[in-house]
Design a protein around this motif. Sequence first.
Motif, PDB file in Angstrom:
ATOM      1  N   SER A 114      -8.935 -86.227 -94.287  1.00  0.00           N
ATOM      2  CA  SER A 114      -7.957 -87.281 -94.526  1.00  0.00           C
ATOM      3  C   SER A 114      -6.768 -86.687 -95.259  1.00  0.00           C
ATOM      4  CB  SER A 114      -8.615 -88.379 -95.373  1.00  0.00           C
ATOM      5  OG  SER A 114      -7.653 -89.336 -95.751  1.00  0.00           O
ATOM      6  N   ILE A 115      -5.595 -86.985 -94.748  1.00  0.00           N
ATOM      7  CA  ILE A 115      -4.375 -86.438 -95.367  1.00  0.00           C
ATOM      8  C   ILE A 115      -3.400 -87.572 -95.600  1.00  0.00           C
ATOM      9  CG2 ILE A 115      -2.460 -84.840 -95.068  1.00  0.00           C
ATOM     10  CD1 ILE A 115      -4.424 -83.312 -93.151  1.00  0.00           C
ATOM     11  N   LEU A 175       2.352 -78.572 -96.013  1.00  0.00           N
ATOM     12  CA  LEU A 175       1.090 -78.476 -96.755  1.00  0.00           C
ATOM     13  C   LEU A 175       0.044 -79.404 -96.140  1.00  0.00           C
ATOM     14  CD1 LEU A 175       2.428 -78.297-100.428  1.00  0.00           C
ATOM     15  CD2 LEU A 175       1.825 -76.416 -98.882  1.00  0.00           C
ATOM     16  N   ALA A 176       0.479 -80.555 -95.663  1.00  0.00           N
ATOM     17  CA  ALA A 176      -0.432 -81.475 -94.979  1.00  0.00           C
ATOM     18  C   ALA A 176      -0.902 -80.865 -93.656  1.00  0.00           C
ATOM     19  CB  ALA A 176       0.259 -82.814 -94.734  1.00  0.00           C
ATOM     20  N   VAL A 204      -6.739 -84.967 -98.887  1.00  0.00           N
ATOM     21  CA  VAL A 204      -5.622 -84.204 -99.454  1.00  0.00           C
ATOM     22  C   VAL A 204      -4.396 -85.105 -99.508  1.00  0.00           C
ATOM     23  CG1 VAL A 204      -4.082 -82.232 -99.094  1.00  0.00           C
ATOM     24  CG2 VAL A 204      -6.509 -82.030 -98.533  1.00  0.00           C
ATOM     25  N   VAL A 205      -3.636 -84.991-100.593  1.00  0.00           N
ATOM     26  CA  VAL A 205      -2.370 -85.708-100.716  1.00  0.00           C
ATOM     27  C   VAL A 205      -1.271 -84.668-100.860  1.00  0.00           C
ATOM     28  CG1 VAL A 205      -1.022 -87.333-102.089  1.00  0.00           C
ATOM     29  CG2 VAL A 205      -3.484 -87.680-101.813  1.00  0.00           C
ATOM     30  N   ASP A 206      -0.253 -84.774-100.024  1.00  0.00           N
ATOM     31  CA  ASP A 206       0.901 -83.874-100.081  1.00  0.00           C
ATOM     32  C   ASP A 206       2.058 -84.670-100.685  1.00  0.00           C
ATOM     33  OD1 ASP A 206       2.971 -82.089 -99.700  1.00  0.00           O
ATOM     34  OD2 ASP A 206       2.759 -81.963 -97.528  1.00  0.00           O
ATOM     35  N   PHE A 207       2.203 -84.605-102.009  1.00  0.00           N
ATOM     36  CA  PHE A 207       3.272 -85.337-102.689  1.00  0.00           C
ATOM     37  C   PHE A 207       4.605 -84.643-102.487  1.00  0.00           C
ATOM     38  CE2 PHE A 207      -0.194 -87.116-105.256  1.00  0.00           C
ATOM     39  CZ  PHE A 207       0.197 -88.449-105.267  1.00  0.00           C
ATOM     40  N   SER A 223      15.395 -78.921 -95.688  1.00  0.00           N
ATOM     41  CA  SER A 223      14.548 -79.684 -96.600  1.00  0.00           C
ATOM     42  C   SER A 223      13.519 -78.752 -97.206  1.00  0.00           C
ATOM     43  CB  SER A 223      13.840 -80.811 -95.849  1.00  0.00           C
ATOM     44  OG  SER A 223      12.947 -80.286 -94.881  1.00  0.00           O
ATOM     45  N   PHE A 224      12.819 -79.274 -98.165  1.00  0.00           N
ATOM     46  CA  PHE A 224      11.771 -78.525 -98.814  1.00  0.00           C
ATOM     47  C   PHE A 224      10.598 -78.402 -97.854  1.00  0.00           C
ATOM     48  CE2 PHE A 224       8.533 -77.817-102.098  1.00  0.00           C
ATOM     49  CZ  PHE A 224       9.207 -76.896-102.877  1.00  0.00           C
ATOM     50  N   GLY A 225       9.916 -77.277 -97.868  1.00  0.00           N
ATOM     51  CA  GLY A 225       8.698 -77.158 -97.091  1.00  0.00           C
ATOM     52  C   GLY A 225       8.767 -76.237 -95.900  1.00  0.00           C
ATOM     53  N   THR A 226       9.686 -75.299 -95.882  1.00  0.00           N
ATOM     54  CA  THR A 226       9.745 -74.349 -94.770  1.00  0.00           C
ATOM     55  C   THR A 226       8.947 -73.083 -95.059  1.00  0.00           C
ATOM     56  OG1 THR A 226      11.738 -73.297 -95.617  1.00  0.00           O
ATOM     57  CG2 THR A 226      12.048 -75.132 -94.072  1.00  0.00           C
TER      58      THR A 226
END
Length: 168
Positions: free
Chosen positions: A167-168, A156-157, A146-149, A120-123
């Motif tokens: 707050s995430i 990132l979160a 923070v919002v991790d879309f 998945s994305f995010g490694t």
Amino acid sequence: MDYIQINITVSSKEESDILVAELSNIGFDGFEEDENMLKAFIAEANFIEDLFENFIKLNSIKYYKSIVKEENWNKNWESGFKPVIVYDSHTKKPLVQIRSHFHNSNSEIPYDLLITPKMSFGTGHHATTYLMIEQLSLLDLKDKSVVDFGTGTGILAIFSEKLGAASI
């Protein structure tokens, strides 16, 4: 289930993008893009020979077709997962290590991000994730929201929390 793999030589990223869109319309659901090669995948049960042959004729494409036997791709991918080190853009020293449970931590790197890697994305291997981590490190996130879309692994979160986000 077994998959059919179609290899098509391409001359540009644009050509590859067009072929991905067109192949998606006839049921292909997996793609791997290299510099000069597009690999397209479709479950053997979903492959409709007439649709594919029509696509080939309309686009005058030469291709190579093979069968890919079923296996646990994620397990295979995970076994080759290498840690990612993100460097401080100012000092050029290691700042963040993104790793899995089967890698050793490095106490000399300030931020250790432990993830369960999936395909998945995010490694951190993709440039956008790497660059976002690099840019987040430049921000003061203490007590911020923070919002991790579009989160994949949530990296990132996770990093935002380590940087003090409330707050995430």
